[in-house]
Motif scaffolding. Structure first.
Motif, PDB file in Angstrom:
ATOM      1  N   UNK A 218     -66.371  54.341  23.149  1.00 57.17           N
ATOM      2  CA  UNK A 218     -65.274  53.396  23.349  1.00 57.17           C
ATOM      3  C   UNK A 218     -65.447  52.123  22.526  1.00 57.17           C
ATOM      4  N   UNK A 219     -64.319  51.471  22.248  1.00 60.57           N
ATOM      5  CA  UNK A 219     -64.304  50.191  21.538  1.00 60.57           C
ATOM      6  C   UNK A 219     -64.010  49.029  22.484  1.00 60.57           C
ATOM      7  N   UNK A 220     -63.805  49.317  23.761  1.00 61.26           N
ATOM      8  CA  UNK A 220     -63.397  48.305  24.733  1.00 61.26           C
ATOM      9  C   UNK A 220     -64.592  47.781  25.527  1.00 61.26           C
TER      10      UNK A 220
ATOM     11  N   UNK B  83     -51.486  52.888  18.558  1.00 60.53           N
ATOM     12  CA  UNK B  83     -52.308  51.753  18.186  1.00 60.53           C
ATOM     13  C   UNK B  83     -53.780  51.961  18.502  1.00 60.53           C
ATOM     14  N   UNK B  84     -54.616  51.128  17.886  1.00 64.34           N
ATOM     15  CA  UNK B  84     -56.065  51.149  18.115  1.00 64.34           C
ATOM     16  C   UNK B  84     -56.535  49.780  18.618  1.00 64.34           C
TER      17      UNK B  84
ATOM     18  N   UNK C 152     -48.397  41.400  24.222  1.00 62.71           N
ATOM     19  CA  UNK C 152     -49.277  42.082  23.272  1.00 62.71           C
ATOM     20  C   UNK C 152     -48.471  42.637  22.106  1.00 62.71           C
ATOM     21  N   UNK C 153     -47.287  43.159  22.404  1.00 63.42           N
ATOM     22  CA  UNK C 153     -46.435  43.777  21.387  1.00 63.42           C
ATOM     23  C   UNK C 153     -46.011  42.789  20.312  1.00 63.42           C
ATOM     24  N   UNK C 154     -45.657  41.565  20.711  1.00 64.72           N
ATOM     25  CA  UNK C 154     -45.122  40.613  19.724  1.00 64.72           C
ATOM     26  C   UNK C 154     -46.206  39.770  19.058  1.00 64.72           C
ATOM     27  N   UNK C 155     -47.447  39.816  19.561  1.00 66.96           N
ATOM     28  CA  UNK C 155     -48.475  38.926  19.011  1.00 66.96           C
ATOM     29  C   UNK C 155     -49.626  39.650  18.339  1.00 66.96           C
ATOM     30  N   UNK C 156     -49.717  40.977  18.439  1.00 73.86           N
ATOM     31  CA  UNK C 156     -50.865  41.686  17.875  1.00 73.86           C
ATOM     32  C   UNK C 156     -50.434  42.802  16.941  1.00 73.86           C
ATOM     33  N   UNK C 157     -51.370  43.181  16.080  1.00 74.35           N
ATOM     34  CA  UNK C 157     -51.186  44.356  15.227  1.00 74.35           C
ATOM     35  C   UNK C 157     -51.860  45.543  15.897  1.00 74.35           C
ATOM     36  N   UNK C 158     -51.692  46.707  15.323  1.00 73.21           N
ATOM     37  CA  UNK C 158     -52.169  47.916  15.976  1.00 73.21           C
ATOM     38  C   UNK C 158     -53.691  48.001  16.059  1.00 73.21           C
ATOM     39  N   UNK C 159     -54.407  47.188  15.261  1.00 70.63           N
ATOM     40  CA  UNK C 159     -55.866  47.242  15.287  1.00 70.63           C
ATOM     41  C   UNK C 159     -56.486  45.936  15.785  1.00 70.63           C
TER      42      UNK C 159
END
Length: 640
Positions: A97-99, A452-453, A419-426
């Protein structure tokens, strides 16, 4: 080989170095409280260098202050000797995991993460205590009198954190909350990327104070906006005057010149209007005629907005220059003369930027439209549509957990929108008041929708649940247990409901727990150790610490991401950790042989770290260096 410092960065020292680069003449030397020579700042000389802009003494200036503000700033800058210890048993997919899910006081955890995650976080979202008169707050080492200390009884833990109810009858009602928030926002800002932002949920109680301290930390020019969040349209039935229906979310950019919202539309029905596309992406048609205002004499009253636009026969070319054979289009409707939305000069720029186009309506009349981009529309308030009559966050969490486990959790769909409007998929997303783990749930949900990642880092103090609560009766002893179980259930639910599109979805998380340093006190102050105690200090590492514990503290010290890939190797019977395919290689076993060291050197790692006790003699240490000089001279070698 040099020793690792194994403690968080001291921001005071870092700031002194910054001053030294700008004003080297203002740096002098003196002795600290331990008698060690250290760099000092000559503030009188620095004031002379800045004489035209320095404010001091009784000079009037715009400033927000309160008791202990200096201590809050000091707490944000102080270093700590603490670490994050991994817990595989409570994790999900620990190795892949990356979380991250981190348990502990968020200020100390933020300090621990600062060096590794400096400028790496795209979004920080926090939902802190609102200070509504019944919130539990904790503060860090603020000076208190002996009488106050005795009155705390068991409210002061071994690390000096005061857990107390912040009653609105307290004389320090606002002060305690401000001190708690200021240092955490200050350290959190350092983790943001240059194009990142922090979003803070709050209600009316501390809205004004929160804006003031965040303006100070981020600068007012980096304030993106204050958004109204409608949680209960019918209003709270406990309010005495206004039936409050909303709270707020304040948005701050790390650097407003580099921040922008993502090109998304939050309203699915509204998104269906975006049927056109060009090289810049999708857009919808927006009538270029000004229709509002109710003024029927606009041509006379606004003559600069009334002029013809010329359109080629194939409708592909627009110009303000009259050309034979082109259609001459004025801003007129069937019933009256109107105006265009802008003056000629602005319209000319819009035409040259390909932001206007012509199209025939159903009656064959040529109309001028502007291209309205997705990124041009961001809601200034949110109303949750799916569970309008019931608190959305509460119902979703209750249904997921099968019982009431948490009061007033965040709205899942609000969090997804943010999260949708402030972040990119990575992007990496951080929530250091994570509560019921809505941020993790929303991150996984959005990743499942757009492939997304995004990674999440949650931080939460393991506050104990009331023994009378439904959560405690269901087996959850503290808030962290609720949050971790929610992530497990939410992740599995998302995969079960979308089996074809979530095969590669990361629903795991590494559990890390804040603890005292793995190193004994002698590691940090060897000069204080008496000769009679040396036999007890053959190892400078605490006896109850595992190699994995040491690995994660080394990762923090060197600046290796805690989500990095970790492989465990067996080399000649010794346990070796290979992090990020050679970025960091560690072996904490004793009595290392030349063969083991040679195999590690042949891997040509960027960093190689060993225990100091592995170097049982000066000759062995010399061999270590000679082996690395032969096989990997560029490797940085460290010991602990």
């Amino acid at each position: 080989m040099d020793k690792l410092k194994m403690q968080s960065e001291n921001l005071v020292d870092e700031n002194v170095e910054k001053i030294a680069k700008l004003f080297p003449n203002c740096i002098t030397e003196g002795k600290d409280e331990n008698g060690q020579v250290t760099k000092l700042v000559d503030f009188d000389l620095l004031k002379q260098e800045l004489s035209k802009v320095v404010v001091g003494g009784n000079d009037e200036r715009y400033v927000l202050t309160w008791p202990d503000k200096r201590q809050a700033i000091k707490n944000a800058n102080m270093s700590i000797n603490k670490t994050l210890r991994p817990n595989k048993e409570e994790s999900v997919n620990f190795d892949s995991t990356q979380n991250l899910y981190i348990e502990g006081d968020n200020l100390d955890v933020l300090k621990s993460l600062r060096e590794t995650y400096l400028n790496k976080i795209k979004l920080i979202y926090i939902d802190p205590p609102y200070n509504a008169g019944a919130d539990l707050l904790y503060k860090n080492n603020y000076e208190i009198s002996e009488q106050e200390f005795k009155s705390l009884n068991n409210d002061l833990d071994e690390d000096g954190y005061i857990m107390t109810l912040n009653s609105d009858t307290s004389g320090r009602y606002h002060t305690d909350w401000l001190n708690m928030m200021y240092s955490r926002i200050k350290v959190g800002r350092d983790l943001l990327s240059d194009d990142g932002c922090m979003v803070i949920a709050i209600d009316h109680n501390e809205l004004a104070n929160l804006i003031k301290i965040t303006d100070e930390i981020f600068s007012e020019r980096n304030r993106i906006g204050i958004v109204t969040v409608v949680h209960k349209p019918e209003g709270r039935n406990m309010d005495r005057y206004f039936a409050t229906s909303n709270e707020f979310a304040i948005f701050y950019a790390k650097n407003i010149s580099k921040f922008d919202f993502e090109d998304v539309i939050l309203d699915e029905e509204y998104a269906k209007q975006y049927i056109y596309s060009d090289e810049k992406g999708k857009y919808r048609a927006n009538d270029y005629i000004r229709l509002g205002g109710g003024d029927h004499n606009l041509r006379t009253n606004k003559p600069h907005f009334y002029y013809p636009i010329y359109v080629s026969p194939d409708l592909k070319v627009l110009t303000l220059e009259k050309i034979d054979g082109y259609y001459e289009i004025y801003p007129n409707t069937k019933t009256q003369e109107r105006t265009w939305k802008t003056k000629r000069e602005t319209t000319d720029i819009a035409i040259k930027n390909n932001e206007l186009f012509a199209e025939k309506d159903a009656n064959g009349n040529i109309k001028i439209y502007e291209k309205y981009r997705k990124g041009q529309l961001i809601k200034t308030h949110w109303v949750d549509k799916k569970y309008n009559a019931i608190n959305c966050g509460t119902k979703i969490l209750d249904d997921l957990m099968g019982t009431r486990t948490f009061d007033f959790p965040k709205s899942l769909y609000l969090m997804e929108d943010i999260i949708n409007i402030t972040t990119k998929k990575d992007s990496i997303i951080l929530d250091f008041f994570s509560g019921s783990a809505t941020t993790a749930h929303a991150t996984m949900l959005l990743n499942s929708k757009d492939d997304g990642k995004r990674q999440f880092i949650l931080i939460q103090l393991p506050w104990e649940c009331d023994e009378k609560s439904e959560a405690y009766k269901a087996g959850y002893k503290n808030i962290c247990e609720i949050g971790k179980e929610r992530i497990r259930r939410a992740g599995q639910k998302i995969k079960d409901e979308n089996p074809l599109t979530t095969q590669n979805l990361d629903i795991g998380f590494r559990v890390l727990k804040l603890d005292s340093s793995n190193m004994k006190d002698v590691y940090y102050s060897p000069s204080d150790t008496e000769q009679t105690n040396l036999l007890d200090l053959v190892s400078n590492i605490k006896e109850d610490r595992s190699p994995e514990d040491l690995l994660f503290q080394v990762m923090l010290d060197i600046g290796v991401m805690l989500s990095s890939d970790i492989k465990t190797l067996d080399i000649k019977g010794k346990k070796v950790f290979n992090v990020n395919d050679g970025n960091l290689v560690c072996c904490f076993d004793d009595n290392l042989t030349d063969e083991v060291v040679t195999e590690i050197a042949k891997m040509q790692p960027l960093y190689a770290v060993f225990r100091d006790s592995s170097m049982s003699s000066d000759s062995i240490a010399v061999n270590f260096d000679q082996i690395f000089e032969t096989y990997s001279p560029s490797t940085t070698r460290k010991v602990l």
